[in-house]
Motif scaffolding. Structure first.
Motif, PDB file in Angstrom:
ATOM      1  N   SER A  97      34.243 -46.172 -11.819  1.00 60.34           N
ATOM      2  CA  SER A  97      34.899 -46.578 -10.578  1.00 60.34           C
ATOM      3  C   SER A  97      33.997 -46.375  -9.372  1.00 60.34           C
ATOM      4  CB  SER A  97      36.193 -45.776 -10.376  1.00 60.34           C
ATOM      5  OG  SER A  97      37.056 -45.903 -11.482  1.00 60.34           O
ATOM      6  N   MET A  98      32.940 -45.585  -9.516  1.00 60.56           N
ATOM      7  CA  MET A  98      32.096 -45.233  -8.383  1.00 60.56           C
ATOM      8  C   MET A  98      30.789 -46.009  -8.346  1.00 60.56           C
ATOM      9  SD  MET A  98      32.603 -41.111  -8.136  1.00 60.56           S
ATOM     10  CE  MET A  98      31.591 -41.066  -6.665  1.00 60.56           C
ATOM     11  N   LYS A  99      30.581 -46.888  -9.304  1.00 55.22           N
ATOM     12  CA  LYS A  99      29.302 -47.606  -9.299  1.00 55.22           C
ATOM     13  C   LYS A  99      29.532 -49.090  -9.540  1.00 55.22           C
ATOM     14  CE  LYS A  99      28.429 -46.419 -14.160  1.00 55.22           C
ATOM     15  NZ  LYS A  99      27.519 -45.810 -15.122  1.00 55.22           N
ATOM     16  N   ASN A 706      45.895 -51.693  -2.378  1.00 54.60           N
ATOM     17  CA  ASN A 706      46.135 -52.409  -3.629  1.00 54.60           C
ATOM     18  C   ASN A 706      44.835 -52.916  -4.236  1.00 54.60           C
ATOM     19  OD1 ASN A 706      48.825 -51.983  -3.125  1.00 54.60           O
ATOM     20  ND2 ASN A 706      49.305 -54.091  -2.602  1.00 54.60           N
ATOM     21  N   THR A 707      43.931 -53.405  -3.392  1.00 56.49           N
ATOM     22  CA  THR A 707      42.659 -53.942  -3.883  1.00 56.49           C
ATOM     23  C   THR A 707      41.759 -52.832  -4.385  1.00 56.49           C
ATOM     24  OG1 THR A 707      42.861 -55.728  -2.248  1.00 56.49           O
ATOM     25  CG2 THR A 707      40.715 -55.438  -3.282  1.00 56.49           C
ATOM     26  N   MET A 708      41.777 -51.693  -3.718  1.00 51.49           N
ATOM     27  CA  MET A 708      40.910 -50.580  -4.132  1.00 51.49           C
ATOM     28  C   MET A 708      41.339 -49.985  -5.454  1.00 51.49           C
ATOM     29  SD  MET A 708      39.542 -48.146  -1.071  1.00 51.49           S
ATOM     30  CE  MET A 708      41.070 -47.834  -0.244  1.00 51.49           C
ATOM     31  N   PHE A 709      42.642 -49.775  -5.634  1.00 48.92           N
ATOM     32  CA  PHE A 709      43.108 -48.992  -6.779  1.00 48.92           C
ATOM     33  C   PHE A 709      44.088 -49.731  -7.695  1.00 48.92           C
ATOM     34  CE2 PHE A 709      42.147 -45.802  -3.438  1.00 48.92           C
ATOM     35  CZ  PHE A 709      41.107 -45.136  -4.093  1.00 48.92           C
ATOM     36  N   GLN A 869      28.846 -43.514   7.542  1.00 45.45           N
ATOM     37  CA  GLN A 869      29.910 -44.170   6.789  1.00 45.45           C
ATOM     38  C   GLN A 869      31.279 -43.595   7.119  1.00 45.45           C
ATOM     39  OE1 GLN A 869      28.500 -43.904   2.730  1.00 45.45           O
ATOM     40  NE2 GLN A 869      27.952 -46.052   2.761  1.00 45.45           N
ATOM     41  N   HIS A 870      31.689 -43.752   8.377  1.00 42.58           N
ATOM     42  CA  HIS A 870      33.047 -43.393   8.766  1.00 42.58           C
ATOM     43  C   HIS A 870      33.743 -44.574   9.433  1.00 42.58           C
ATOM     44  CE1 HIS A 870      33.027 -39.053   7.891  1.00 42.58           C
ATOM     45  NE2 HIS A 870      31.758 -39.105   8.217  1.00 42.58           N
ATOM     46  N   VAL A 871      32.972 -45.583   9.799  1.00 46.15           N
ATOM     47  CA  VAL A 871      33.526 -46.778  10.425  1.00 46.15           C
ATOM     48  C   VAL A 871      33.101 -47.981   9.595  1.00 46.15           C
ATOM     49  CG1 VAL A 871      33.597 -48.195  12.494  1.00 46.15           C
ATOM     50  CG2 VAL A 871      33.394 -45.719  12.700  1.00 46.15           C
ATOM     51  N   GLU A 897      32.881 -50.945  -1.599  1.00 52.16           N
ATOM     52  CA  GLU A 897      31.991 -49.942  -0.993  1.00 52.16           C
ATOM     53  C   GLU A 897      32.807 -48.838  -0.329  1.00 52.16           C
ATOM     54  OE1 GLU A 897      28.666 -49.319  -1.023  1.00 52.16           O
ATOM     55  OE2 GLU A 897      28.795 -50.778  -2.640  1.00 52.16           O
ATOM     56  N   LEU A 898      33.917 -49.197   0.301  1.00 49.18           N
ATOM     57  CA  LEU A 898      34.792 -48.188   0.899  1.00 49.18           C
ATOM     58  C   LEU A 898      35.363 -47.274  -0.178  1.00 49.18           C
ATOM     59  CD1 LEU A 898      36.436 -46.934   3.190  1.00 49.18           C
ATOM     60  CD2 LEU A 898      38.085 -48.803   2.938  1.00 49.18           C
ATOM     61  N   LYS A 899      35.806 -47.855  -1.284  1.00 54.19           N
ATOM     62  CA  LYS A 899      36.341 -47.060  -2.392  1.00 54.19           C
ATOM     63  C   LYS A 899      35.285 -46.107  -2.932  1.00 54.19           C
ATOM     64  CE  LYS A 899      38.057 -47.634  -7.137  1.00 54.19           C
ATOM     65  NZ  LYS A 899      38.440 -48.624  -8.179  1.00 54.19           N
TER      66      LYS A 899
END
Length: 922
Positions: A97-99, A706-709, A869-871, A897-899
């Motif tokens: 999930s992280m790559k 929903n899209t992330m997870f 990477q906060h905005v 990338e946000l996920k």
């Protein structure tokens, strides 16, 4: 067949009629396969190690059977033929999930496809694999060779001599897996709920959807009615009087003209490319149907022949984009109609017109078409002038003219790559002409009825699904008027529930007063107890009792079916009276001010599953209050098991209310009971990270989660639920130690934060309090903002209040483009909002919160660095104009990338201290 059955011990062949029928079906397909190979000049026998060729009676069923099994084995899906792959399995968070990884072996392909599809990535169908080898270990190749290597099994594996030739018909290192084979294999290995999720995500990507799923091993094809039920579409509907409005409905229930495209024998023209051109407005062509000119499009299909796909055109109300003025469905049969006669027969019975692409009309095909003489369907032939036997074709067409009731206008000649645009216009004109006339109009449900009569299996016909549907209909058939149903059947949520929530809110505020008057506290206790006793005196209504029985089923599958049926059934009968687009509702919000009653909704709330669960919560709250006051012995409780039922639903992936959308308060006893039951069921795996998403409606926060997870928060509806919802995400056991948690609890603020100004009195105070609460519960908070709007005042105040507590979640600010815009400048407006000195609004907020030492920048409050990477800037969701737009690749990649960043922060301990469930309860 007779010898085979007698050998099995059947003395009377009449008793074995079903087996004979099944054997005949297998034999028919095998014979068609044999005839096809003979026409192609292939040797029909099998090659053995001694060089002899033999054709045995039962070889063809064996070949069909092994082809599917070998494909499943190749993709690592054999293990899921007994216990099917579930939706929860596919949503677990793991190392992958992280790559942004590329598949390296065939067993990676199904998981890669699911990950990409969950992220709504338009490249999900790409099955290219990359061989990860050290440079010095690679063999010397020509300079022009691509770096990407296509592989399908480990060449080092020992393969028996007898198996070599069976592999020759399957993918080899030089022929990657066809994406349609991957899709079929994955659907055959998935349970009905994962199939439904796959098809829902495919529809958002504007991919053609599978309608009939072939099973080449058993020749037992499945019509995917249940899998398509979750697809909802919105389109512009024009009335005969010229008035138009947007309409939202399920694609399963909408009756539309339907057009089928099929291939007979061989065609030099591509059905899929023609369909894509017909569906695509303007010059921008979208590859809805996978075709031969795409990457890997020419790879042979091993198990996908016989697949029927469906796609729709939906008008937007814009003349320059609308190819057709009304919805139209298109069907595409993969493979030759001679080998898939059952599917072709179905298409002729459900279509307004059938377009047959061919270069040759042989005697065999002529006989097949003559059997269609009773059909009322219109037939059109698309021929190539340079291929096939022209005189033979003309002779057979002349014979077919009276049989199929066609004339010269039904025979089209397509010159490949010449005047394609003109040919597409001609096809559109034919489709439009047929659709305007008295043609057959069918829904997907109607198609399923026809498929059932022909002997196809319908995925919805299983006993669990039908029992759940019957129970849903017993509930929904009583709903005539939504408001009346709520008053009569969901009584505890009415005046009694609202008054009890208001008293509890006042009582809670008194606890923090410097010297709370004991007399007033006693009066509030008395009023609350009186209200709870009135609630407890009520009996659960018949509708609620049926609902409780439905979610209490010992079968997890039946519970899942019931909840899905309830969602769709209530959506159809429980629509609110106000039907305005979201823009109109957003425009109303600034007019709301003063000390309005914050329990009154900004818009009517649709009736949903959450209302039945909310009623259960009120029964539990009332009973618990009486037990605490000593008015009811604990042994006489009737509703103590309700939180356990809700916990099971949360574990099954259903979003549950954390903040009651009716009273905009937290039913503390109910939520506490639910979390305690969850803690008991998770046992040792109860370490939590809480992730919340805050923002005003319309900024895309629910779609983002929903899209992330792969979550199921309500999106895209002007009448979405108002409460805050939570959903549980499981972390794979092998990854939980590394990530530092066993589950992630995602919280969506829903429509709680409307953007009310500080001058709005009680409503603003409530929004600020709820924003503070949700952020205070969280380890990670995503603040979703529109590019053209300021940070909502309620969220600004939440930051100021949380600073006093010393608890500040890891914050990510996400600016979402509401329109298709170019990439932002290096330091856009949104970063200035975080870095600039405080303006009038910020200073006023600091004064209201009695902030000492003045107001710092928002970046300083949130401990974030806007240059790092906060905005985040997220492009627009759609590529093109809805309803025919697909999710943009830029949006999908930005959300991924946000996920990845969120999970990395959790793993590195930057998300504040992780909680267990007991700490969350406190």
């Amino acid at each position: 067949i007779e010898v085979e059955l007698l050998a099995k011990g059947h003395s009377d062949l009449g008793e074995a009629a079903p087996e004979i029928k099944a054997s005949e079906r297998r034999a028919t397909v095998a014979i068609a396969d044999l005839e096809w190979r003979e026409m192609e000049g292939d040797d029909c026998g099998f090659h053995y190690g001694d060089g002899t060729n033999e054709a045995q009676d039962n070889d063809f069923p064996t070949v069909e059977r092994s082809r599917l099994q070998e494909m499943l084995s190749l993709l690592g899906l054999e293990a899921y033929q007994g216990q099917r792959l579930s939706l929860q399995d596919s949503l677990q968070i793991s190392f992958d999930s992280m790559k942004n990884w590329a598949p390296q072996v065939p067993k990676d392909l199904p998981w890669h496809f699911l990950r990409k599809l969950q992220a709504l990535n338009a490249e999900a169908r790409n099955t290219t694999m990359v061989l990860d080898m050290p440079a010095d270990a690679r063999p010397v190749e020509k300079e022009s060779q691509m770096e990407e290597e296509m592989i399908y099994w480990d060449p080092a594996e020992d393969i028996a001599a007898d198996d070599i030739y069976s592999f020759s018909e399957l993918p080899t290192p030089d022929t990657p897996v066809n994406p349609l084979d991957l899709l079929c294999a994955l659907l055959l290995s998935s349970d009905n709920f994962l199939q439904q999720e796959i098809i829902l995500k495919m529809s958002l990507c504007q991919f053609a959807l599978p309608l009939v799923l072939p099973d080449s091993e058993n020749h037992y094809h499945t019509f995917l009615l249940w899998a398509l039920r979750g697809v909802m579409r919105t389109w512009w509907s024009q009335t005969p009087r010229g008035l138009g409005s947007f309409r939202e409905d399920s694609v399963v229930l909408s009756r539309v003209p339907t057009f089928a495209f099929v291939r007979m024998d061989v065609s030099s023209n591509s059905k899929s490319q023609l369909l894509n051109a017909i569906l695509s407005p303007g010059r921008r062509q979208w590859d809805c149907f996978w075709h031969r000119d795409l990457s890997l499009g020419t790879n042979p299909r091993e198990i996908a022949d016989g697949l029927v796909e469906i796609s729709w055109f939906f008008p937007s109300g814009k003349e320059d984009l609308d190819v057709f003025p009304e919805p139209v469905a298109f069907l595409n049969l993969r493979g030759d109609i001679g080998s898939h006669w059952l599917q072709f027969k179905l298409l002729t019975e459900i279509s307004s017109a059938v377009f047959i692409l061919t270069d040759n009309i042989s005697k065999k095909e002529y006989k097949l078409l003559c059997s269609m003489k009773e059909s009322t369907t219109k037939y059109y032939f698309i021929l190539s002038p340079y291929r096939g036997k022209r005189n033979t074709n003309l002779r057979f067409l002349n014979r077919l003219t009276p049989v199929l009731k066609i004339d010269h206008s039904h025979v089209l000649v397509k010159v490949s790559s010449t005047d394609s645009e003109g040919f597409v216009k001609r096809l559109r004109a034919i489709v439009g002409s047929v659709a305007r006339g008295p043609c057959r109009r069918v829904s997907v449900e109607d198609m399923a009825h026809a498929a059932r009569k022909l002997g196809l299996r319908i995925d919805e016909d299983c006993e669990e699904c039908q029992k759940a549907k019957d129970r849903m209909e017993r509930i929904t058939r009583k709903i005539r008027d939504v408001d009346a149903y709520r008053r009569e059947e969901l009584r505890l949520q009415g005046d009694l529930g609202r008054k009890a929530a208001q008293v509890e809110r006042e009582f809670c505020q008194l606890q923090w007063a410097p010297e709370p008057p004991e007399k007033h506290r006693g009066e509030l206790r008395r009023r609350l107890l009186e209200l709870r006793m009135q609630q407890s005196a009520q009996e659960p209504s018949t509708g609620l009792q049926d609902f409780i029985v439905g979610i209490s089923s010992p079968s997890a599958g039946e519970r899942q079916y019931f909840l899905r049926w309830m969602e769709w059934g209530l959506a159809r009968v429980g629509q609110p009276r106000l039907r305005q687009p979201p823009e109109s509702l957003l425009a109303l919000r600034p007019k709301l001010g003063g000390a309005s009653d914050f329990s009154e909704p900004l818009w009517p709330e649709p009736l949903g599953v959450e209302h039945f669960l909310r009623e259960m919560g009120q029964f539990y709250e009332a009973e618990s209050c009486l037990v605490e006051a000593g008015r009811l012995p604990a042994g006489q409780r009737r509703f103590a098991h309700f939180p356990g039922l809700a916990a099971e639903l949360l574990l099954a992936g259903l979003p549950l209310e954390l903040v009651d959308g009716g009273t905009l308060s937290i039913p503390v006893r109910w939520v506490t009971g639910l979390l305690k039951e969850l803690h008991t069921r998770l046992d040792r795996r109860s370490r939590l990270v809480v992730l919340s998403a805050l923002g005003v409606p319309g900024t895309g926060k629910s779609t983002l989660l929903n899209t992330m997870f792969g979550l199921r928060f309500a999106t895209g509806r002007s009448c979405s639920p108002r409460g805050a919802f939570m959903q549980l995400i499981t972390v794979a056991e092998g990854f939980s130690q590394d990530l530092g948690c066993d589950h992630i609890l995602a919280i969506d603020s829903g429509a709680l934060i409307s953007g009310a100004l500080a001058s709005a009195g009680d409503r603003f105070e409530l929004e600020a309090s709820l924003a503070t609460l949700l952020m205070g519960l969280s380890n990670v908070t995503v603040v979703s903002l529109a590019e053209t709007r300021d940070i909502p005042s309620a969220i600004l105040h939440a930051f100021l209040r949380l600073e006093k507590t010393g608890h500040m979640p890891n914050c990510q600010f996400v600016y979402q483009s509401l329109h298709d815009v170019p990439a932002p400048s290096p330091k856009p407006r949104e970063r200035r909002q975080l870095l600039d000195p405080p303006g009038d609004l910020s200073r006023a907020a600091a004064q209201m919160e009695k902030q000492s030492g003045g107001f710092r920048t928002l970046a300083g409050l949130a401990f974030c660095d806007p240059e790092r990477q906060h905005v985040w800037h997220v492009p627009g969701l759609w590529h093109g104009a809805p309803p025919m737009a697909a999710v943009s690749l830029g949006y999908s990649e930005a959300i991924f990338e946000l996920k990845r960043c969120l999970l990395e922060n959790i793993r590195n301990g930057l998300s504040n201290q992780n909680k267990n469930i007991q700490q969350l309860i406190e």
